[in-house]
Write an enzyme that holds these catalytic residues in place. Structure first.
Site, PDB file in Angstrom:
ATOM      1  N   SER A  57      49.129  66.254  13.349  1.00 45.51           N
ATOM      2  CA  SER A  57      47.998  66.957  13.955  1.00 45.51           C
ATOM      3  C   SER A  57      46.641  66.384  13.560  1.00 45.51           C
ATOM      4  O   SER A  57      45.638  66.669  14.215  1.00 45.51           O
ATOM      5  CB  SER A  57      48.048  68.447  13.602  1.00 45.51           C
ATOM      6  OG  SER A  57      47.785  68.650  12.226  1.00 45.51           O
ATOM      7  N   LYS A  82      43.583  71.183   8.397  1.00 47.42           N
ATOM      8  CA  LYS A  82      42.822  70.878   9.605  1.00 47.42           C
ATOM      9  C   LYS A  82      41.390  70.522   9.184  1.00 47.42           C
ATOM     10  O   LYS A  82      41.036  70.562   8.009  1.00 47.42           O
ATOM     11  CB  LYS A  82      42.777  72.077  10.564  1.00 47.42           C
ATOM     12  CG  LYS A  82      44.140  72.638  10.960  1.00 47.42           C
ATOM     13  CD  LYS A  82      44.918  71.730  11.883  1.00 47.42           C
ATOM     14  CE  LYS A  82      46.278  72.340  12.226  1.00 47.42           C
ATOM     15  NZ  LYS A  82      47.106  71.431  13.050  1.00 47.42           N
TER      16      LYS A  82
END
Length: 250
Positions: A43, A104
């Site tokens: 990701s 993230k």
């Protein structure tokens, strides 16, 4: 005879004490200073690759109950806290279960308005600056390969990092409503924009409370090809990504 037995017992006890001391030191370092993590998903490609191992600084954002193993210490809120900065790559506990570790990039701060339009990130109504780099081959999973378009993205405040786009602005989360980040929360996104479950998915991730932050990603200390494993030492000459060792995460 007794003397020899006593000497052996004393030697064993000394060994046990050394092991206990080493474990306590490791626990203190892991809890208050640095914790190792490995990257299991793509990701954050191209910033972080599957098979990267990194250190996260626990002191960067202060301490909450999630700073401790199993979130076992009943701290309310944060102590010695410093808010995450836009552009930080950070580890946090997934809000819906408060136990799963996610990593993230911090995109939205409390009070910000975030929106995706045709694959372009907008912050408070202003499109974020993008500079196209070119196409790069990527692993799409399940044995499939594809090509992603790489861009330099510059966030308000100056953080400049690479992102990947796969679907030319047509993906599920490339056109969204406006997300208004609540007080005390942050909006997190992956750099691999079309292959990241992040705050754009309000059901799975949503806004991340400051209390859920574990620490800031600092440096890659080990990296190995995703098709190998760190314990397979015999594969290191071919699988080790030497160029990524001890690189700072930006």
């Amino acid at each position: 005879m007794n003397s020899k037995i006593e000497q052996k017992q004393e030697g064993l006890w000394e060994t046990v004490k050394i092991v206990i001391q080493a474990l306590l030191i490791a626990l203190v370092v892991r809890t208050f200073f640095f914790q190792p993590f490995n990257i299991p998903t793509g990701s954050l490609i191209p910033t972080l690759l599957i098979g990267d191992y990194l250190f996260v600084s626990k002191y960067s954002y202060g301490y909450s109950k999630h700073s401790f193993p199993f979130s076992a210490v009943p701290i309310s809120g944060r102590i010695f806290g410093a808010e995450p900065k836009r552009g930080d790559v950070a580890v946090f506990k997934l809000p819906k279960d408060n136990s799963t570790d996610y990593i993230k990039r911090v995109i939205g701060l409390p009070g910000d308005k975030i929106q995706m339009l045709q694959g372009v990130l907008h912050i408070n109504g202003v499109p974020v600056k993008e500079e196209k780099i070119g196409e790069e081959p990527v692993d799409l999973g399940a044995g499939y390969r594809g090509r992603a378009v790489a861009y330099w993205e510059t966030l308000p405040g100056g953080t400049r990092h690479q992102i990947h786009k796969l679907n030319d602005g047509r993906g599920l989360f490339n056109n969204t409503n406006v997300f208004e980040v609540p007080v005390g929360h942050f909006f997190m996104m992956g750099d691999n924009r079309d292959n990241s479950t992040d705050s754009r998915d309000q059901q799975s991730v949503g806004y991340v409370p400051w209390e859920n932050f574990v620490g800031r990603a600092e440096i890659i200390f080990f990296s190995i090809d995703e098709r190998s494993s760190a314990w397979q030492v015999w594969n290191w000459p071919w699988a080790l990504r030497v160029d990524r060792l001890f690189t700072k995460i930006r």
